[in-house]
Design a protein around this motif. Structure first.
Motif, mmCIF file in Angstrom:
data_model
loop_
_atom_site.group_PDB
_atom_site.id
_atom_site.type_symbol
_atom_site.label_atom_id
_atom_site.label_comp_id
_atom_site.label_asym_id
_atom_site.label_seq_id
_atom_site.Cartn_x
_atom_site.Cartn_y
_atom_site.Cartn_z
ATOM 1 N N SER A 1 42.987 36.056 51.223
ATOM 2 C CA SER A 1 44.222 35.292 51.359
ATOM 3 C C SER A 1 44.701 34.859 49.985
ATOM 4 N N THR A 2 45.949 34.428 49.907
ATOM 5 C CA THR A 2 46.558 34.160 48.607
ATOM 6 C C THR A 2 46.473 32.715 48.149
ATOM 7 N N ASP B 1 48.059 36.655 56.243
ATOM 8 C CA ASP B 1 47.667 35.846 55.087
ATOM 9 C C ASP B 1 47.158 34.517 55.626
ATOM 10 N N VAL C 1 42.486 41.659 55.780
ATOM 11 C CA VAL C 1 43.844 41.114 55.933
ATOM 12 C C VAL C 1 44.450 41.494 57.292
ATOM 13 N N LEU D 1 50.143 39.001 48.526
ATOM 14 C CA LEU D 1 48.906 39.444 49.189
ATOM 15 C C LEU D 1 48.492 40.830 48.715
ATOM 16 N N THR E 1 48.178 29.978 53.081
ATOM 17 C CA THR E 1 49.439 29.868 52.343
ATOM 18 C C THR E 1 49.916 28.420 52.413
#
Length: 408
Positions: free
Chosen positions: A288-289, A74, A324, A303, A77
């Motif tokens: 990505s988150t 990820d 990812v 994710l 974050t």
């Protein structure tokens, strides 16, 4: 789903056998059908192939035909929990969500990176990397106290020293380029950050949002290896589908090596923008988150859910998995080859693509129904299998959601 004789989260000893898993994103020479993988007591791959006959003591994880990929990464974050007012604990978005490498995107600046390293990076079982915020204070009081209000927010000498002292953890610089952060200072922080990134020979990740600075201006400053995060945001003045010249510029820059990162977040991902861009052939480099306390229970969750959203708007399955795994890994100089080879340390995510009728929202509040979901079941770190699942909000915050967006 999978069962194991190991106790997830406990110290592991001895060998581990992963059975009946299908490799994906390991490169063209990887097996194309289900295999078993034997991992030795040191956490390295000892053997792999169909239906291994393993004798003696060994712990087993039955993949039951699920996919296995390199460990999920990820790339954006916020996990400096306790050091900023928006960060989550890494346990909420790490191995228990199938993510084996978590990258913090600018929560810490040079003035407080030592605390992030000592209290978050060092104790974590996942691999944690970081983009260092160009602003010395980082996101201590995110958006309430800007980290880039003027040149006094940046200490060039201390920033250079911090990177040089922490190159095993810091993978680049982070700049937030939007008016809620920089005010009338515009694109100047991006120019300063790019100069430092050149000196330090590291990439820069730039947040694009409400102009100024303009998305166009930022792209013109960046170069190969740099990252635009929030690439498919739907904000007026920063959406790549509202301006054909901007779209063509973004596509050209992506072709020249500037990485487009999703960075979903609470305000920075649009189903419509993503669908149109993908239909026009512009895929994100990485998914990505941008997970943080204000996005966790609202639009993001985790994710796996974010990956499922990109699949739903037309991104091919194999490209979603690459976005990812090997793609973000390459952006932060992690190995991307021979990840399924004897002698390589095991770093895997075991997951399935499950049928679903889940309703989710984007950052704009538009609803969509997902018919397929990436469901992580195990993260494998060395010889330790960690049970994983998607995050389940106790009460998803979808109040005020807009009518379903028709993306089919």
């Amino acid at each position: 789903m999978p069962a194991s004789s190991a106790t997830a989260g406990s110290p592991m000893e001895g060998r581990l056998l992963l059975t009946n898993v299908k490799p994906v994103s390991f490169g063209p020479n990887a097996p194309s059908s289900s295999i078993d993988i034997l991992i030795d007591a040191d956490g390295k791959i000892a053997e792999f192939g169909p239906s291994l006959n393993v004798q003696g003591d060994v712990r087993r994880v039955d993949g039951k035909g699920a996919w296995i990929s390199p460990g999920w990464v990820d790339l954006h974050t916020h996990i400096w929990h306790g050091g900023t007012d928006i960060s989550v604990r890494p346990q909420l978005c790490g191995a228990e969500r199938g993510v084996t490498t978590i990258v913090d995107a600018g929560s810490a600046g040079e003035a407080n990176f030592h605390g992030f390293r000592e209290y978050i990076i060092d104790p974590a079982r996942e691999r944690i990397k970081a983009f260092l915020n160009l602003g010395s204070i980082g996101l201590v009081a995110c958006n309430r106290v800007s980290e880039l209000s003027d040149i006094k927010s940046i200490d060039i000498d201390r920033t250079v020293a911090c990177v040089n002292e922490n190159r095993d953890h810091i993978v680049g610089l982070k700049v937030r380029a939007s008016h809620v952060i920089t005010g009338s200072w515009g694109v100047t922080p991006v120019k300063v950050g790019k100069k430092l990134a050149k000196i330090l020979k590291i990439p820069m990740m730039v947040h694009v949002g409400e102009p100024p600075a303009l998305y166009d201006e930022v792209l013109e400053i960046l170069g190969p290896g740099d990252i635009i995060t929030h690439c498919f945001n739907g904000k007026v003045g920063s959406s790549i589908i509202e301006d054909d010249d901007l779209f063509e510029l973004a596509a050209r820059c992506a072709g020249e090596g500037i990485r487009l990162d999703i960075g979903h977040g609470g305000a920075s991902f649009s189903f419509r923008v993503a669908e149109v861009a993908i239909q026009r052939g512009l895929l994100p480099f990485s998914i990505s988150t941008d997970i943080h306390l204000r996005s966790l229970n609202f639009a993001v969750w985790d994710l796996g859910t974010t990956m499922s959203k990109l699949l739903s708007v037309g991104m091919p399955f194999d490209k979603v998995v690459e976005a990812v795994t090997i793609s973000p890994a390459s952006a932060i100089n992690l190995p991307t080859e021979n990840l399924l080879s004897v002698g390589t340390r095991a770093d895997f995510t075991i997951f399935e693509l499950a049928d679903s009728d889940l309703t989710v929202i984007d950052s704009m509040g538009y609803e969509a129904r997902l018919d397929k979901l990436f469901e992580p079941h195990w993260a494998v770190l060395g010889n330790e299998p960690i049970a994983a699942s998607r995050y389940q909000p106790v009460k998803p915050e979808t109040s005020g959601a807009i009518a379903p967006y028709s993306y089919r």
